[in-house]
Design a protein around this motif. Structure first.
Motif, PDB file in Angstrom:
ATOM      1  N   GLU A 139       0.837  -1.191   0.000  1.00  0.00           N
ATOM      2  CA  GLU A 139       0.000   0.000   0.000  1.00  0.00           C
ATOM      3  C   GLU A 139       0.879   1.249   0.000  1.00  0.00           C
ATOM      4  O   GLU A 139       1.752   1.408   0.858  1.00  0.00           O
ATOM      5  N   THR A 140       0.628   2.155  -0.946  1.00  0.00           N
ATOM      6  CA  THR A 140       1.383   3.402  -1.043  1.00  0.00           C
ATOM      7  C   THR A 140       0.498   4.570  -0.636  1.00  0.00           C
ATOM      8  O   THR A 140      -0.685   4.619  -0.983  1.00  0.00           O
ATOM      9  N   PHE A 141       1.082   5.506   0.098  1.00  0.00           N
ATOM     10  CA  PHE A 141       0.344   6.668   0.585  1.00  0.00           C
ATOM     11  C   PHE A 141       1.021   7.945   0.080  1.00  0.00           C
ATOM     12  O   PHE A 141       1.716   8.637   0.826  1.00  0.00           O
ATOM     13  N   PRO A 142       0.833   8.278  -1.201  1.00  0.00           N
ATOM     14  CA  PRO A 142       1.558   9.420  -1.764  1.00  0.00           C
ATOM     15  C   PRO A 142       1.048  10.785  -1.315  1.00  0.00           C
ATOM     16  O   PRO A 142       1.779  11.768  -1.362  1.00  0.00           O
ATOM     17  N   SER A 143      -0.210  10.857  -0.887  1.00  0.00           N
ATOM     18  CA  SER A 143      -0.785  12.175  -0.618  1.00  0.00           C
ATOM     19  C   SER A 143      -1.316  12.337   0.802  1.00  0.00           C
ATOM     20  O   SER A 143      -1.880  13.378   1.127  1.00  0.00           O
ATOM     21  N   ASP A 144      -1.161  11.332   1.656  1.00  0.00           N
ATOM     22  CA  ASP A 144      -1.642  11.436   3.031  1.00  0.00           C
ATOM     23  C   ASP A 144      -0.618  12.225   3.854  1.00  0.00           C
ATOM     24  O   ASP A 144       0.499  11.749   4.080  1.00  0.00           O
ATOM     25  N   PRO A 145      -0.959  13.432   4.327  1.00  0.00           N
ATOM     26  CA  PRO A 145       0.036  14.269   5.011  1.00  0.00           C
ATOM     27  C   PRO A 145       0.533  13.658   6.315  1.00  0.00           C
ATOM     28  O   PRO A 145       1.706  13.813   6.671  1.00  0.00           O
ATOM     29  N   LEU A 147       0.828  10.417   7.090  1.00  0.00           N
ATOM     30  CA  LEU A 147       1.749   9.330   6.805  1.00  0.00           C
ATOM     31  C   LEU A 147       3.048   9.832   6.194  1.00  0.00           C
ATOM     32  O   LEU A 147       4.129   9.322   6.502  1.00  0.00           O
ATOM     33  N   ARG A 148       2.962  10.845   5.346  1.00  0.00           N
ATOM     34  CA  ARG A 148       4.183  11.406   4.762  1.00  0.00           C
ATOM     35  C   ARG A 148       5.093  11.957   5.869  1.00  0.00           C
ATOM     36  O   ARG A 148       6.317  11.753   5.840  1.00  0.00           O
ATOM     37  N   TYR A 149       4.503  12.625   6.833  1.00  0.00           N
ATOM     38  CA  TYR A 149       5.281  13.185   7.934  1.00  0.00           C
ATOM     39  C   TYR A 149       5.915  12.065   8.764  1.00  0.00           C
ATOM     40  O   TYR A 149       7.090  12.145   9.159  1.00  0.00           O
ATOM     41  N   ALA A 150       5.147  11.000   9.024  1.00  0.00           N
ATOM     42  CA  ALA A 150       5.690   9.876   9.785  1.00  0.00           C
ATOM     43  C   ALA A 150       6.846   9.217   9.046  1.00  0.00           C
ATOM     44  O   ALA A 150       7.864   8.861   9.650  1.00  0.00           O
ATOM     45  N   PHE A 151       6.709   9.056   7.717  1.00  0.00           N
ATOM     46  CA  PHE A 151       7.790   8.466   6.933  1.00  0.00           C
ATOM     47  C   PHE A 151       9.030   9.366   6.948  1.00  0.00           C
ATOM     48  O   PHE A 151      10.165   8.868   7.014  1.00  0.00           O
ATOM     49  N   GLU A 152       8.842  10.671   6.891  1.00  0.00           N
ATOM     50  CA  GLU A 152       9.978  11.591   6.923  1.00  0.00           C
ATOM     51  C   GLU A 152      10.706  11.525   8.269  1.00  0.00           C
ATOM     52  O   GLU A 152      11.941  11.577   8.335  1.00  0.00           O
ATOM     53  N   LEU A 153       9.947  11.389   9.356  1.00  0.00           N
ATOM     54  CA  LEU A 153      10.567  11.245  10.668  1.00  0.00           C
ATOM     55  C   LEU A 153      11.340   9.938  10.767  1.00  0.00           C
ATOM     56  O   LEU A 153      12.447   9.895  11.336  1.00  0.00           O
ATOM     57  N   MET A 154      10.762   8.840  10.235  1.00  0.00           N
ATOM     58  CA  MET A 154      11.480   7.568  10.239  1.00  0.00           C
ATOM     59  C   MET A 154      12.774   7.667   9.443  1.00  0.00           C
ATOM     60  O   MET A 154      13.821   7.144   9.855  1.00  0.00           O
ATOM     61  N   LEU A 155      12.717   8.329   8.302  1.00  0.00           N
ATOM     62  CA  LEU A 155      13.901   8.500   7.475  1.00  0.00           C
ATOM     63  C   LEU A 155      14.987   9.247   8.233  1.00  0.00           C
ATOM     64  O   LEU A 155      16.169   8.863   8.217  1.00  0.00           O
ATOM     65  N   ALA A 156      14.607  10.312   8.917  1.00  0.00           N
ATOM     66  CA  ALA A 156      15.578  11.094   9.683  1.00  0.00           C
ATOM     67  C   ALA A 156      16.217  10.249  10.785  1.00  0.00           C
ATOM     68  O   ALA A 156      17.435  10.341  11.034  1.00  0.00           O
ATOM     69  N   GLU A 170       9.575   2.548  16.162  1.00  0.00           N
ATOM     70  CA  GLU A 170       8.468   1.641  16.463  1.00  0.00           C
ATOM     71  C   GLU A 170       7.150   2.399  16.619  1.00  0.00           C
ATOM     72  O   GLU A 170       6.107   1.957  16.142  1.00  0.00           O
ATOM     73  N   VAL A 171       7.198   3.526  17.299  1.00  0.00           N
ATOM     74  CA  VAL A 171       5.988   4.338  17.469  1.00  0.00           C
ATOM     75  C   VAL A 171       5.450   4.781  16.110  1.00  0.00           C
ATOM     76  O   VAL A 171       4.246   4.688  15.834  1.00  0.00           O
ATOM     77  N   LEU A 172       6.332   5.261  15.258  1.00  0.00           N
ATOM     78  CA  LEU A 172       5.918   5.740  13.939  1.00  0.00           C
ATOM     79  C   LEU A 172       5.428   4.591  13.065  1.00  0.00           C
ATOM     80  O   LEU A 172       4.444   4.731  12.327  1.00  0.00           O
ATOM     81  N   MET A 173       6.103   3.449  13.142  1.00  0.00           N
ATOM     82  CA  MET A 173       5.691   2.292  12.349  1.00  0.00           C
ATOM     83  C   MET A 173       4.309   1.800  12.759  1.00  0.00           C
ATOM     84  O   MET A 173       3.476   1.464  11.910  1.00  0.00           O
ATOM     85  N   LYS A 174       4.061   1.770  14.047  1.00  0.00           N
ATOM     86  CA  LYS A 174       2.744   1.321  14.507  1.00  0.00           C
ATOM     87  C   LYS A 174       1.657   2.298  14.080  1.00  0.00           C
ATOM     88  O   LYS A 174       0.567   1.886  13.665  1.00  0.00           O
ATOM     89  N   GLN A 175       1.947   3.598  14.146  1.00  0.00           N
ATOM     90  CA  GLN A 175       0.973   4.594  13.705  1.00  0.00           C
ATOM     91  C   GLN A 175       0.604   4.357  12.239  1.00  0.00           C
ATOM     92  O   GLN A 175      -0.577   4.365  11.874  1.00  0.00           O
ATOM     93  N   CYS A 176       1.612   4.146  11.413  1.00  0.00           N
ATOM     94  CA  CYS A 176       1.354   3.921   9.986  1.00  0.00           C
ATOM     95  C   CYS A 176       0.589   2.625   9.758  1.00  0.00           C
ATOM     96  O   CYS A 176      -0.298   2.561   8.902  1.00  0.00           O
ATOM     97  N   LEU A 177       0.915   1.584  10.520  1.00  0.00           N
ATOM     98  CA  LEU A 177       0.230   0.302  10.353  1.00  0.00           C
ATOM     99  C   LEU A 177      -1.242   0.414  10.730  1.00  0.00           C
ATOM    100  O   LEU A 177      -2.116  -0.134  10.053  1.00  0.00           O
TER     101      LEU A 177
END
Length: 322
Positions: A139-145, A147-156, A170-177
């Motif tokens: 599942e891709t979330f290109p426009s969900d703000p 989820l995009r923010y959570a992915f950017e935090l995980m990347l950092a 883990e907190v960010l991953m669970k939020q996205c899941l």
């Protein structure tokens, strides 16, 4: 599905997810994973490529994609065509930082970057409902703000690991899941057996009652009444959707909760047995040993099950400095 029923189900599922690795893949390379006993979840932080589970078809992914792989299935990530080389994850494993390990495919600059986790074992994770999960999800979330923010935090966090990086991811991953499960539950095209089973609001009401009050006195008749269905149609529909009878499901939910209480509290076994709905300690102990392969007291003695620790690929131990 009714909104209030959906919210209560998401809370009750209590998904336990532990981050355990970071994966980097160079363009044209492929990273292969042997089967894990737990469901594996990959979060694509950067890059593109494809996923293949077993001998199934290749499915493409892009940044901000969540990939969920069923337990006990091998899978590969990376180039679907024109593959330069494929490596096994267990052969290219090093410590990344803060308890995370790193799997790498390729010898140049990485093009794709993932953070990966696993849903806790099926004895405790989501009351065993994820045992029904057999189909991969991409599942891709290109426009969900959010989820995009959570992915950017995980990347950092992954790019510059520091103290508590694992806890933060883990907190960010669970939020996205959870957001993924919410999307799947309200969608009309269900791809996962667990979600397809919960799509039926009548069956979902019965399941929710069991999860919220596992110690209550249940029968097939009482559960059918909760679902507003006839006894036969309810029993047959439940078995078809969940792969087990309703009373078998009740017992397994009770035993999973009991396993948590045994490993996480000092409550007497007799009290735990009564709390989860057993009339006697002996009946509880017998059922518990059949399910877990150990008597309740023995299970507690050895520390039960580590809910947060996934099945990991072992790396070579460090050598002593000379």
């Amino acid at each position: 599905m009714e909104a209030d029923l959906l919210d209560r189900l998401l809370v009750t599922l209590a998904v336990r997810l532990r981050s355990f690795s970071v994966c980097t893949i160079q363009r044209g390379w492929r990273l292969g994973f042997s089967p894990f006993e737990a469901i594996t979840v990959h979060y694509v932080l950067r890059g593109t490529g494809s996923l293949r589970v077993g001998h199934g078809p290749w499915r493409s992914f892009a940044p901000h994609t969540i990939i969920v792989v069923p337990a006990r299935h091998s899978h590969s990530l990376g180039a679907a065509e024109d593959c330069i080389g494929e490596v096994r994850a267990e052969d290219h494993c090093v410590l990344h930082g803060d308890g995370l390990i790193s799997f790498t495919a390729g010898d140049g600059s990485p093009d794709a970057l993932f953070v990966c986790g696993q849903i806790a074992d099926t004895h405790t994770g989501a009351m065993g409902l994820f045992e029904l999960f057999q189909a991969p999800m991409v599942e891709t979330f290109p426009s969900d703000p959010v989820l995009r923010y959570a992915f950017e935090l995980m990347l950092a966090e992954v790019v510059s690991p520091n103290l508590a990086t694992q806890a933060m991811t883990e907190v960010l991953m669970k939020q996205c899941l959870i957001l993924l499960l919410r999307r799947q539950l309200v969608a009309s095209d269900f791809t996962s057996p667990i979600l397809a089973a919960l799509q039926n609001p009548k069956l979902a009401r019965a399941v929710l009652a069991i999860l919220e009050q596992p110690g209550a006195r249940y029968s097939v008749d009482s559960l059918a009444a909760l679902a507003s269905m006839g006894r036969t149609s309810f029993a047959e529909g439940f078995a078809t959707a969940f792969g087990q009878g309703p009373m078998e499901f009740v017992q397994r939910v009770r035993l999973r909760i009991a396993s948590r209480l045994l490993s996480g509290t000092d409550l007497p076994v007799k009290v735990i047995a009564a709390t989860v709905g057993y009339a006697s300690r002996s009946a509880f102990s017998k059922a518990f040993e059949v399910e877990f392969g150990a008597a309740p007291s023995q299970f507690r003695l050895v520390g039960g099950m580590d809910e947060g620790e996934p099945e990991r690929i072992e790396s070579e131990p460090p050598t002593e400095p000379t």
